[in-house]
Design a protein around this motif. Structure first.
Motif, PDB file in Angstrom:
ATOM      1  N   UNK A 129      21.900  53.696  90.883  1.00  0.00           N
ATOM      2  CA  UNK A 129      22.794  53.103  89.897  1.00  0.00           C
ATOM      3  C   UNK A 129      24.191  53.683  90.017  1.00  0.00           C
ATOM      4  N   UNK A 130      24.258  55.004  90.189  1.00  0.00           N
ATOM      5  CA  UNK A 130      25.568  55.646  90.287  1.00  0.00           C
ATOM      6  C   UNK A 130      26.264  55.270  91.586  1.00  0.00           C
ATOM      7  N   UNK A 171      29.580  63.322  98.529  1.00  0.00           N
ATOM      8  CA  UNK A 171      30.099  64.462  97.795  1.00  0.00           C
ATOM      9  C   UNK A 171      29.855  64.394  96.304  1.00  0.00           C
ATOM     10  N   UNK A 172      29.620  63.184  95.779  1.00  0.00           N
ATOM     11  CA  UNK A 172      29.514  63.002  94.337  1.00  0.00           C
ATOM     12  C   UNK A 172      28.127  63.314  93.792  1.00  0.00           C
ATOM     13  N   UNK A 194      32.804  54.502  87.072  1.00  0.00           N
ATOM     14  CA  UNK A 194      31.620  55.216  87.578  1.00  0.00           C
ATOM     15  C   UNK A 194      30.709  55.632  86.445  1.00  0.00           C
ATOM     16  N   UNK A 195      29.446  55.367  86.624  1.00  0.00           N
ATOM     17  CA  UNK A 195      28.428  55.698  85.632  1.00  0.00           C
ATOM     18  C   UNK A 195      28.235  57.205  85.558  1.00  0.00           C
ATOM     19  N   UNK A 196      28.202  57.739  84.345  1.00  0.00           N
ATOM     20  CA  UNK A 196      27.921  59.168  84.198  1.00  0.00           C
ATOM     21  C   UNK A 196      26.469  59.453  84.508  1.00  0.00           C
ATOM     22  N   UNK A 231      24.062  58.635  81.502  1.00  0.00           N
ATOM     23  CA  UNK A 231      23.904  57.212  81.243  1.00  0.00           C
ATOM     24  C   UNK A 231      23.133  56.530  82.356  1.00  0.00           C
ATOM     25  N   UNK A 232      23.344  57.000  83.572  1.00  0.00           N
ATOM     26  CA  UNK A 232      22.602  56.450  84.707  1.00  0.00           C
ATOM     27  C   UNK A 232      21.111  56.711  84.515  1.00  0.00           C
ATOM     28  N   UNK A 233      20.778  57.888  84.023  1.00  0.00           N
ATOM     29  CA  UNK A 233      19.375  58.227  83.802  1.00  0.00           C
ATOM     30  C   UNK A 233      18.761  57.318  82.732  1.00  0.00           C
ATOM     31  N   UNK A 234      19.512  57.125  81.637  1.00  0.00           N
ATOM     32  CA  UNK A 234      19.031  56.255  80.564  1.00  0.00           C
ATOM     33  C   UNK A 234      18.810  54.832  81.050  1.00  0.00           C
ATOM     34  N   UNK A 235      19.845  54.279  81.680  1.00  0.00           N
ATOM     35  CA  UNK A 235      19.764  52.904  82.161  1.00  0.00           C
ATOM     36  C   UNK A 235      18.616  52.750  83.147  1.00  0.00           C
TER      37      UNK A 235
END
Lengths: 113, 113
Positions: free
Chosen positions: A35-36, A56-57, B13-15, B18-22
């Motif tokens: 997702x990220x 890197x992210x 960019x997804x944090x 939030x990426x974990x939740x989604x």
DNA sequence: TCGCTATTTAGATGTATGTCAACTTAGATG
DNA sequence: CATCTAAGTTGACATACATCTAAATAGCGA
């Protein structure tokens, strides 16, 4: 093979085959790193990013990033283009629109309280 | 705990959180039987269905259906209500709208060539 | 209370998936 | 060709997940 025009699942019962297809695409998206990655690529001003800008992210290894990119690519969610030494990835908006449209409960955007 | 108003992942960019939740919510949907359950419940005229009306539509055991319903319920995608001997399940449209909205690539429906 | 039916939980099992270290492929450049 | 860098592939491992059977719980009616 992709069925680019799903009718929302709320309209009529999903067939077995279509459910399998949709689930396959959704599985590709249903992972935090992927997702990220999607978000990181899509939110770029020019809509693309090379792998070196992505690795890197994250706290996972390059091999893992490469694996996730492959999953996203095989699901038709992203595409890549080689320019010299680097590979540039880009999101395929139709693919996102397809799954979003399949899940959207109604056409009118009204959000009930 | 649900974050009912995601901005689309293409915007920024997804944090990590939030990426974990989604991803968690998407995982609940990313399974063929669960997609069909969701669809079967949502496409009913009155918007609800009891378990006994669902189990017959699948080749898996009742226990497995029950398991999938639990996964959907814990993800906030459906809710249930007891009426006498039977349990009636109903889809929560806001939840569907939330994930659909997070994936939708743009507000205007324009499809780029 | 006792039994009947609807649904859920528990435990077991096979498969799918995320991750990494090591190796390989592909393009650029000396 | 030799070598450097970017990115992908392979094989191994641990965890997560879908499924089943068998047992447990929850309402309902006699």
């Amino acid at each position: 093979m992709d069925g680019s025009c799903y009718s929302p699942l709320v309209r009529e019962p999903l067939g077995e085959e279509r459910a399998r297809q949709l689930a396959g695409t959704l599985k590709a998206v249903a992972e935090p790193v992927r997702l990220r990655l999607l978000s990181l690529i899509a939110s770029r001003a020019d809509g693309e990013a090379c792998v070196c800008e992505l690795t890197g992210a994250f706290e996972v290894s390059d091999a893992t990033i490469s694996h996730h990119l492959k999953v996203l690519r095989e699901a038709g969610l992203i595409e890549r283009e080689r320019r010299g030494t680097w590979l540039y990835y880009r999101v395929r908006p139709e693919a996102l629109r397809t799954i979003a449209g399949a899940l959207m409960p109604a056409e009118d955007g009204a959000v009930p309280a």
